[in-house]
Design a protein around this motif. Structure first.
Motif, short mmCIF file in Angstrom:
data_model
loop_
_atom_site.label_atom_id
_atom_site.label_comp_id
_atom_site.label_asym_id
_atom_site.label_seq_id
_atom_site.Cartn_x
_atom_site.Cartn_y
_atom_site.Cartn_z
N GLU A 30 0.65 -1.17 0.34
CA GLU A 30 0.08 0.09 -0.15
C GLU A 30 0.80 1.40 -0.28
O GLU A 30 0.63 2.09 -0.87
CB GLU A 30 -1.06 0.01 0.94
N ASP A 31 2.38 1.32 0.90
CA ASP A 31 2.94 2.41 0.56
C ASP A 31 3.26 2.37 -0.23
O ASP A 31 3.69 3.40 -0.90
CB ASP A 31 4.31 2.30 1.99
N ARG A 51 4.72 6.83 8.99
CA ARG A 51 5.40 5.22 8.24
C ARG A 51 5.63 5.28 6.53
O ARG A 51 7.06 5.80 6.40
CB ARG A 51 4.11 4.42 8.36
N LEU A 52 4.42 6.09 6.09
CA LEU A 52 4.72 7.22 4.56
C LEU A 52 5.14 8.33 4.87
O LEU A 52 6.40 8.68 3.42
CB LEU A 52 3.58 6.90 4.19
N GLU A 61 -10.82 -2.27 -2.99
CA GLU A 61 -10.22 -1.18 -2.90
C GLU A 61 -10.45 -0.19 -3.69
O GLU A 61 -10.88 -0.07 -5.61
CB GLU A 61 -9.01 -0.47 -2.08
N PHE A 62 -10.35 1.67 -3.31
CA PHE A 62 -11.04 2.47 -4.30
C PHE A 62 -9.40 3.33 -4.45
O PHE A 62 -9.84 3.95 -3.12
CB PHE A 62 -12.10 3.93 -4.40
N LEU A 63 -8.83 3.51 -5.31
CA LEU A 63 -7.10 4.46 -4.53
C LEU A 63 -7.42 5.16 -6.13
O LEU A 63 -7.45 4.44 -6.99
CB LEU A 63 -6.16 3.21 -5.17
N VAL A 64 -7.86 6.69 -5.60
CA VAL A 64 -8.24 7.75 -6.23
C VAL A 64 -7.18 8.28 -6.41
O VAL A 64 -6.16 9.18 -5.59
CB VAL A 64 -9.22 8.11 -5.25
N ILE A 65 -7.16 8.50 -7.41
CA ILE A 65 -6.14 9.98 -8.09
C ILE A 65 -6.96 10.63 -8.62
O ILE A 65 -7.81 10.84 -9.21
CB ILE A 65 -4.94 9.37 -9.19
N SER A 72 -4.21 4.67 4.90
CA SER A 72 -5.33 4.01 5.70
C SER A 72 -6.27 3.88 6.03
O SER A 72 -6.99 4.16 7.46
CB SER A 72 -4.49 3.83 6.79
N HIS A 73 -7.08 4.39 4.72
CA HIS A 73 -8.68 4.37 4.37
C HIS A 73 -8.61 6.07 5.31
O HIS A 73 -9.83 6.20 5.55
CB HIS A 73 -9.09 3.15 4.35
#
Length: 245
Positions: free
Chosen positions: A24-25, A49-50, A237-241, A105-106
């Motif tokens: 994820e990171d 962390r990120l 997931e929805f990974l939004v850009i 992390s949502h």
């Protein structure tokens, strides 16, 4: 305690141990790296962390979080001086100060009400330069991930740096109008038990797209998994850009 895994130092330690660097990171860092040497906002940075990973990659990173215990853990980490840490919410974000903003992390799901989500998006738009990018993750409600948050499927053992192990499990307490409330249960080796409660909003892809449009963003892409799979074919997931208009 509500959000105790971010606010109680004992559980912050558990959270940090349970959530090491992951794919994820890798995803978020890869998108941020598309804007080399950028000024990055990590809203809801948690224990950093990120944020620290992005700083190590050459970005000027500001981590913002309302949970003091999480920020104290972040500040204690190696190379923490590379990041500007700020205790607060989106309301304190300075105008036109960032090229990229991330919520990982949502974190986006913690804005449960439509009004508070709209306010957060407005704050993020204000903080970004024209054309700046917003990147975040939100679980696809069609995957019904919360159905695995039960005493059997969610039970886990978390090894702490000092050699102790904490037993943990999660139970859902309510599902209503797209919002899921739940409680994390933690048992320490000495028998101490701690609870952390929260509610997450599971927005549909349509709601995410419309809310971003109303806030002044253009959606560049939405992926369904951490390897940039199409929606419905990845990890639920929805990974939004999105980009600030």
């Amino acid at each position: 305690m509500r959000h105790a895994e971010f606010r109680d130092p004992r559980l912050v330690l558990v959270y940090d141990a349970e959530c090491p660097w992951s794919r994820e990171d890798d995803f978020f860092l890869s998108v941020v790296n598309e804007t080399p040497g950028s000024r990055v906002l990590d809203l809801g940075c948690g224990t950093g962390r990120l944020a620290l990973g992005m700083a190590s990659a050459g970005h000027a990173v500001t981590g913002v979080d309302p949970a003091r215990a999480s920020l104290e853990a972040a500040r204690a980490k190696s190379n923490a001086e590379r990041v500007t840490w700020i205790e607060g919410t989106s309301s304190i974000l300075p105008a036109g100060s960032f090229d990229v903003a991330v919520m990982t992390s949502h974190v986006a799901q913690f804005f449960v009400g439509d009004d508070e989500w709209a306010i957060a998006l407005a704050d993020l738009k204000r903080s970004l330069v024209s054309g700046g990018r917003l990147i975040f993750d939100s679980r696809d409600p069609r995957a019904r991930r919360w159905e695995r948050w039960n005493p059997v499927d969610s039970r886990r053992r978390i090894a702490l740096p000092d050699g102790r192990a904490v037993s943990a499990w999660t139970e859902v307490t309510a599902v209503q109008d797209g919002a899921v409330s739940f409680t994390h249960h933690y048992t320490f080796p000495d028998g101490e038990r701690l609870l952390s409660t929260a509610t997450l909003r599971f927005r549909t892809e349509g709601l995410i797209r419309s809310s971003l449009q109303e806030a002044g963003f253009t959606v560049e892409s939405i992926h369904g998994g951490w390897n940039r799979e199409p929606v419905g074919a990845g990890d639920g997931e929805f990974l939004v850009i999105a980009r600030r208009c």
